[in-house]
Design an enzyme around this catalytic site. Structure first.
Site, PDB file in Angstrom:
ATOM      1  N   ASP A 199     -11.223   2.753   4.067  1.00 34.91           N
ATOM      2  CA  ASP A 199     -11.608   1.342   4.050  1.00 34.91           C
ATOM      3  C   ASP A 199     -13.125   1.189   3.908  1.00 34.91           C
ATOM      4  O   ASP A 199     -13.603   0.092   3.589  1.00 34.91           O
ATOM      5  CB  ASP A 199     -11.207   0.677   5.380  1.00 34.91           C
ATOM      6  CG  ASP A 199      -9.884  -0.058   5.301  1.00 34.91           C
ATOM      7  OD1 ASP A 199      -9.549  -0.560   4.212  1.00 34.91           O
ATOM      8  OD2 ASP A 199      -9.194  -0.132   6.336  1.00 34.91           O
ATOM      9  N   LYS A 247       0.842  -1.200   0.000  1.00 35.14           N
ATOM     10  CA  LYS A 247       0.000   0.000   0.000  1.00 35.14           C
ATOM     11  C   LYS A 247       0.877   1.248   0.000  1.00 35.14           C
ATOM     12  O   LYS A 247       0.660   2.180  -0.778  1.00 35.14           O
ATOM     13  CB  LYS A 247      -0.946  -0.017   1.214  1.00 35.14           C
ATOM     14  CG  LYS A 247      -2.043  -1.070   1.087  1.00 35.14           C
ATOM     15  CD  LYS A 247      -2.833  -1.319   2.377  1.00 35.14           C
ATOM     16  CE  LYS A 247      -3.841  -2.460   2.155  1.00 35.14           C
ATOM     17  NZ  LYS A 247      -4.632  -2.815   3.344  1.00 35.14           N
ATOM     18  N   GLN A 280      -4.752  -1.606   9.613  1.00 31.43           N
ATOM     19  CA  GLN A 280      -4.752  -2.924   8.975  1.00 31.43           C
ATOM     20  C   GLN A 280      -5.435  -3.958   9.875  1.00 31.43           C
ATOM     21  O   GLN A 280      -5.201  -4.010  11.083  1.00 31.43           O
ATOM     22  CB  GLN A 280      -3.307  -3.341   8.651  1.00 31.43           C
ATOM     23  CG  GLN A 280      -3.184  -4.603   7.831  1.00 31.43           C
ATOM     24  CD  GLN A 280      -3.713  -4.489   6.401  1.00 31.43           C
ATOM     25  OE1 GLN A 280      -3.790  -3.406   5.829  1.00 31.43           O
ATOM     26  NE2 GLN A 280      -4.105  -5.606   5.828  1.00 31.43           N
TER      27      GLN A 280
HETATM   28  N1  GUN Z   1      -7.115  -6.786   5.916  1.00 28.97           N
HETATM   29  C1  GUN Z   1      -7.479  -7.484   4.812  1.00 28.97           C
HETATM   30  N2  GUN Z   1      -8.090  -6.678   3.931  1.00 28.97           N
HETATM   31  C2  GUN Z   1      -8.115  -5.436   4.478  1.00 28.97           C
HETATM   32  C3  GUN Z   1      -8.612  -4.176   4.034  1.00 28.97           C
HETATM   33  O1  GUN Z   1      -9.190  -4.023   2.957  1.00 28.97           O
HETATM   34  N3  GUN Z   1      -8.433  -3.152   4.910  1.00 28.97           N
HETATM   35  C4  GUN Z   1      -7.840  -3.290   6.116  1.00 28.97           C
HETATM   36  N4  GUN Z   1      -7.726  -2.220   6.904  1.00 28.97           N
HETATM   37  N5  GUN Z   1      -7.364  -4.442   6.554  1.00 28.97           N
HETATM   38  C5  GUN Z   1      -7.506  -5.513   5.734  1.00 28.97           C
END
Ligand code: GUN
Length: 291
Positions: free
Chosen positions: A119, A52, A96
């Site tokens: 998100d 990311k 995350q």
């Molecule tokens: N863990 C797995 N997928 C995601 C996501 O799309 N966002 C976040 N914050 N954590 C994740």
């Protein structure tokens, strides 16, 4: 022979759109910024967070990676979120998932300013998804799945869609997107307690697998000619690989590919789309916050 839906290529196209939009925002004096918070040392999460932040760099988006020890308290984490809420250089905030078990993830999500919740997990954004309000943020993975279907020219209107998995990150928002007015599918959400899951899956013209169980969905669960979207990213031990594991989806790829009309591979399907849609959401946040 079925069509393989190339997530890497579609994600690259989305990132090209983002690059152009970053240029336009920067020209207006707005440098988009994303903060990614990781608590603990989960190896898969470390990889995702790294990608990311790297993608932000490639697009000219400012990023902050905040890595906190696994022992970080709930209060300390909420204080970090509050600081990011107040930081004008940050337009998107992501914590995350999954955090360590002592963290109340729901409370953390509710603390994120909904205008920065890229998100799409905050209750305000969940409501906007249900209301089909485009100012809300759509969770990145299901948004990426929809974009893949669209790019592959797959008609959803009037089709029978089955989403296997009821998570707040993928299953539920995916079902909402498929049933929304611009997709018009008829949607079933199946899960671990669904009676005769293979029979329910066999009804699907569009089958979305988001359960996190390696290769659970077999060929005899799939209607001939269905479109299969595999959201799973599972590590399975493999001594023949240098790193000791390989990635497989929730779908038994080889046998299902022989039967369906189109399928997303793992890796190289939904995975790259999640990051691309996160970049899109970050730019949406920057645009909306800048007014
Ligand atoms: N863990 C797995 N997928 C995601 C996501 O799309 N966002 C976040 N914050 N954590 C994740």
């Amino acid at each position: 022979m079925s069509k393989r839906i190339d997530g890497k290529a579609v994600a690259a196209a989305v990132l090209d759109e983002c690059r152009a939009e970053v240029g336009e925002l920067v020209g207006r004096g707005v440098k988009p910024g994303l903060a990614v918070v990781l608590v603990g040392e989960d190896p898969a999460s470390q990889v995702y967070v790294g990608s990311k932040v790297r993608t932000c760099g490639e697009l000219g988006i400012h990023s902050r990676k905040i890595e906190l020890p696994a022992e970080t308290s709930q209060e300390e984490l909420l204080a970090v979120v509050a600081e990011l809420n107040a930081d004008p250089a940050i337009h998107g905030i992501l914590v995350q998932s999954p955090p360590p078990p002592h963290i109340d993830e729901e409370a953390v999500v509710r603390t994120i300013d909904p205008r920065k919740d890229v998100d799409g997990f905050h209750p305000e954004n969940v409501a906007k998804l249900v209301l089909e309000d485009p100012t809300g943020f759509v969770p990145c993975t299901p948004a990426g799945c929809m974009r893949l279907l669209e790019s592959a020219g797959i008609e959803t209107s009037g089709k029978e869609a089955v989403v296997v998995g009821r998570s707040m990150i993928v299953g539920k928002p995916m079902a909402m997107l498929l049933v929304a007015k611009d997709a018009n599918a008829t949607v079933t959400i199946a899960h671990s307690r669904t009676a005769d899951l293979p029979a329910v899956c066999r009804r699907a013209d569009i089958l979305v697998a988001a359960v996190g169980r390696p290769e659970m969905i077999k060929a005899d669960w799939v209607k001939p000619g269905a479109v299969v979207v595999d959201v799973g990213i599972n590590r399975v031990d493999d001594a023949t690989r240098k790193r000791g594991y390989r990635l497989v989806g929730d779908v038994a790829f080889d046998e299902v590919e022989a039967k369906c009309a189109a399928i997303t591979p793992v890796p190289g399907g939904v995975g790259p789309m999640t990051i691309a849609m996160l970049m899109k959401n970050t730019l949406q946040a920057a645009r909306q916050l800048a007014g």
